[in-house]
Design a protein around this motif. Structure first.
Motif, PDB file in Angstrom:
ATOM      1  N   ALA A   1      -3.466   6.247   6.904  1.00  0.00           N
ATOM      2  CA  ALA A   1      -4.907   6.283   7.172  1.00  0.00           C
ATOM      3  C   ALA A   1      -5.318   5.051   7.988  1.00  0.00           C
ATOM      4  O   ALA A   1      -6.118   5.131   8.934  1.00  0.00           O
ATOM      5  N   LEU A   2      -4.747   3.915   7.612  1.00  0.00           N
ATOM      6  CA  LEU A   2      -5.024   2.662   8.321  1.00  0.00           C
ATOM      7  C   LEU A   2      -4.648   2.791   9.799  1.00  0.00           C
ATOM      8  O   LEU A   2      -5.407   2.382  10.696  1.00  0.00           O
TER       9      LEU A   2
ATOM     10  N   GLU B   1       0.200   6.952   2.169  1.00  0.00           N
ATOM     11  CA  GLU B   1      -1.041   7.620   2.572  1.00  0.00           C
ATOM     12  C   GLU B   1      -2.061   6.594   3.056  1.00  0.00           C
ATOM     13  O   GLU B   1      -2.731   6.774   4.081  1.00  0.00           O
ATOM     14  N   GLU B   2      -2.231   5.509   2.313  1.00  0.00           N
ATOM     15  CA  GLU B   2      -3.164   4.470   2.739  1.00  0.00           C
ATOM     16  C   GLU B   2      -2.766   3.891   4.092  1.00  0.00           C
ATOM     17  O   GLU B   2      -3.604   3.653   4.966  1.00  0.00           O
TER      18      GLU B   2
ATOM     19  N   ARG C   1       0.808  -1.214   0.000  1.00  0.00           N
ATOM     20  CA  ARG C   1       0.000   0.000   0.000  1.00  0.00           C
ATOM     21  C   ARG C   1       0.853   1.281   0.000  1.00  0.00           C
ATOM     22  O   ARG C   1       2.006   1.255   0.418  1.00  0.00           O
ATOM     23  N   SER C   2       0.253   2.358  -0.392  1.00  0.00           N
ATOM     24  CA  SER C   2       0.957   3.645  -0.377  1.00  0.00           C
ATOM     25  C   SER C   2       1.091   4.148   1.051  1.00  0.00           C
ATOM     26  O   SER C   2       0.346   3.728   1.946  1.00  0.00           O
TER      27      SER C   2
END
Lengths: 325, 325, 325, 325
Positions: B244-245, B240-241, B237-238
């Motif tokens: 957020a997680l 940013e992802e 995942r990036s």
């Protein structure tokens, strides 16, 4: 007895310049003929390096005295290249550059540079006229990996290293403010440290085709001197085989020692030594290495390179009393 | 206002006992009714914990005063189990054990223990009568991994952590001699730290079937308080992802904060906070976490668990002034 | 419950400003209504004080919000006087100035300042509208001398004190470079420290006509927080009489404690306490005192003064967990 | 070249024993023939002193090899006297004792001891067969007072000194526990330090009839190596006259240097130097002195004494690289 080498230092007011002065003042085969510093010209060395009070009456100079056999460049990154362009040195003067300007094969006029890691390039260093002295983290990490690379066994590396504040130089900055740094730990340049390039070159020199990542997380430590690195690498061989591999690789290298016991940083602080210890659990090898970042990681290794280039004993002037405590 | 909780401490002469005393003396909803210590019975607390001079006239006691709502066990590993066998506590007394004796599902008579990591088990803790308080390194490492495990994304982990000397307890030993430890770094229990077991359990609770290694190299640091961990994990995942997680996972956890900026250890020293920061380069995620090993890593988390078990505000008594400098 | 005091801070980006923020955020009787900093206006507090991440969403402001009951001036020496000239505050706002601008009887317009050492001037502070908060070394030294002066017993003083790096402020300078200060000790302002003036005033307030020297050698310490002072004074009385004298003098002062045992600096670090211990050999009394220079030596004492001025409990918001280790 | 001196060490496992080993291994005029340690007999030196790994293959021995020219006794206080009683040494062996057993004129059989402070007794040392090596605080304090005493100007002294943890030896104890000592300052043996006796003797040797007090408050510092002392003394002469007095007194002493600038401890750490600086305000002189407690304060001065006794250059083997940072 043969006449002493005439040696000069350019950039003598910084940390690596100061350490090089300290080593050369006590070196049995060397006369320190000049210490160049534009901003401090005319001042005694001990004004900038107050621990030298009583040790020498030398003053900083703003010109390069002729006749030097060896010149150490203790300049900031980018400044060595510029200095050599603007100050043509005598052809006979050997150059040892402590910056990162020539570590990746760069040249300056007719001068081409050998990467000055004795554990990797000793015979080339002995014949070299110009040396690019390795980076401090680069030295500590490579010494932990080279025997594996030589044996074609190196796989992806997961390394964490911690460095003393002297690694950040003498410029005042937030991360070297005592109030912030005392008792503190932090990461920086995560996975992007500039030394990864020279490490990659060395590894491929011994294990051509090595393409895995060297993942490295550097930490700022709350001490002044030293680097400690732990590298995790998958390895099939037994711990005994691996230790034998490392011992054989370093048999002819007087400063690099494979310890049977666990190691700690202060075993090497204020010396030119590099200590290694190996541990294994399951299929994972962990290699711990410890150096003094200003000595084996900078000025000490530079003097070691001078010794090798000039046919002196490799350890001359480098049998240093550790701080130990 | 509701009457205050009656709380006692067993093993009040050690580091975690002392920190628990400090927290409970200032806790607005608690009365500290006894501090047990066999060897110090009858002596004022400030004889063992001299910073408490002027703060309390309590003395150590050699017996367990009846009527306690909550009892903290601040005993050495192995001693809690023994203590509970030899000293049957009132059934109504909730127990919070800071040792490792009950972290892997062990029971003591009718008492079964919930693993007291609020970030993992908050609702179970709120209903629990007995808590096994997590280890310090276990807390710091898990907080860095749980959001990935929850999302089923956790892969092999390569972690290095550094701990202050208080992690080694107050017993005199070579590795906590000031002369040795000052300005020193060393590795210990390489890949074999005992906290790996509780970490493994928690990870599998969120990501059943996780079978990869958690490779962990602990270092001894030259400071007294705090733990800093950097974990390298492959992740598709990036950044940013992933951020957020993590933010979503910790949204309801007041002490655990995902920072946009790089973090340093002293942001959390002398507080119950856990700070995280995430960085990504290529396919590798690096998670940095920082806690105070004696607070979020021991006594602070224990009080946090008490707050949750007893229906108090989670942060009660835990809004602590950081040392910061 | 009475409505909370509205309190503001001018100069919130420095060390004493940061500590005052930390104390006021957790103070039960106070609402922090503004934190002024011209250079940081608009930024969240945690950008300058990263340990506050998660504790507050306040931002720095470039103006003085009206309606404040108390305003703390956490400005550099010379800047408070200037600030008050250029920024007329509401007459109802009480002012607590942490600089040295008003410690010797200086006034600003209609504002005249009480020297805010509660151990000397508690009843005057309780009636005051403006407080000149004492210097850090001044606090530590005076607390060691006042009982003697009160009894007319003070004679020439020979004091040595050591201070943490936070005493030098957050500006980068050579003497707060980590590389220089770690493991180092040095003297500065030998016999000429600026705090000697306020000490002299206080001593003469209690022992009019005192004319002997207070010889004081300050040292820079290799730690961040705290002041430790040892003062040697000729004294005829027995140690028991002297201890009784000190205990009586400090009986009504909750933070100032005479210890029967030897003391060490970390008993008080991160608290508002002042510890004293007395020893005697021949005709010489030695008084040792320890404070946290940023708390009892600055922001903590400022909040203590606010409590006294505003009729709050003297210890409100100041029951702090020590760092202890 | 003359044959090398044969030198042995008794008590080689402690701090001063270890430092003496480090110095002698690199000394150009010496062969280290034995290192005695009953408890470690048969083990390599680097097992006890791990920084020596790679430097020597010597092992500890449980007997005194015959033929030694010089024997260093690096034993605890009281043990040297006992050792000499129980182990008659060859008459030709010169003895340098680092304990306090013979500093006040005590004898052992036919052996009478010269107090080995070269700045006081150089010519007697050159003729001596047995040396009582001075204490560490004693060295630092005396060097600050001797020129005044020589001139008959010494009056009552008010001194504070701070020492590194190595001054307390390698035995584990509460005050050398890292957790306690880090960032901490404390006083001990206030006005009663045992070194005051040897200081008194030396002062009276130069200024017969000196009867005033030497008031000395020792502090424990939060560093490992070094002593810094500030002494306040009433003095009529001008600062210039006093500096001239000190410079003249130390003109022939290569390690003792009067600095025009302020000094700091790390100028001398890991060297055999003693730095002094003088300041004056009103009628009070303040003398600051700095030494490394294990070198000029112990093993370094012992080797300096050996050099003087044996007709070697005074600085042989003692041109050490400072730690500086």
């Amino acid at each position: 007895m043969a006449s002493k080498l005439k040696v000069g230092i350019v950039g003598g007011a910084g940390y690596t310049g100061g350490e090089t002065i300290r080593l050369l003042l006590n070196h049995p085969d060397v006369t320190l003929t000049f210490v160049h510093s534009r901003s401090n010209a005319g001042n005694p060395l001990h004004e900038v390096h107050p621990d030298l009070l009583g040790d020498t009456d030398l003053t900083f100079s703003d010109h390069i005295a002729p006749g030097a056999d060896v010149i150490f460049l203790c300049l900031g990154h980018g400044e060595s290249k510029k200095f050599l362009q603007e100050n043509p040195l005598e052809a006979k003067a050997k150059v040892i550059d402590l910056s990162q300007d020539f570590r990746l094969g760069e040249t300056s006029g007719a001068r081409s540079f050998v990467y000055g890691l004795p554990e990797l390039n000793k015979s080339a260093i002995q014949k070299a006229d110009n040396i690019a002295n390795p980076g401090c983290f680069a030295t500590a990490i490579q010494v932990g990996l080279l025997p594996l690379a030589k044996a074609g066994l190196l796989k992806e590396v997961y390394a964490t290293g911690i460095t003393g504040s002297t690694g950040a130089g003498q410029k005042l900055q937030d991360t070297t403010h005592f109030t912030w740094r005392a008792n503190n730990i932090s990461a920086y340049k995560t996975l992007t440290h500039q030394h990864l390039k020279e490490i990659g070159r060395s590894v491929q020199q011994l294990q051509p085709g090595f393409g895995a990542s060297i993942n490295f997380v550097p930490w700022r430590g709350d001490f002044t001197r030293g680097i400690f690195v732990s590298s995790i690498i998958a390895a099939d061989r037994s711990l005994e085989e691996l230790r034998a591999l490392y011992r054989e690789f370093y048999a002819q290298h007087p400063f690099t020692i494979v310890s049977d016991e666990t190691i700690d940083l202060k075993q090497v602080v204020n010396t030119n030594k590099c200590l290694l210890s190996l541990e294994k659990e399951g299929d994972k090898l962990v290699v711990h290495t410890a150096i003094d970042n200003l000595l084996k990681g900078a000025s000490g290794q530079a003097v070691q390179n001078m010794n090798l280039m000039c046919g002196l004993e490799e350890t001359a002037g480098l049998k240093l009393k550790s701080i130990v405590f």
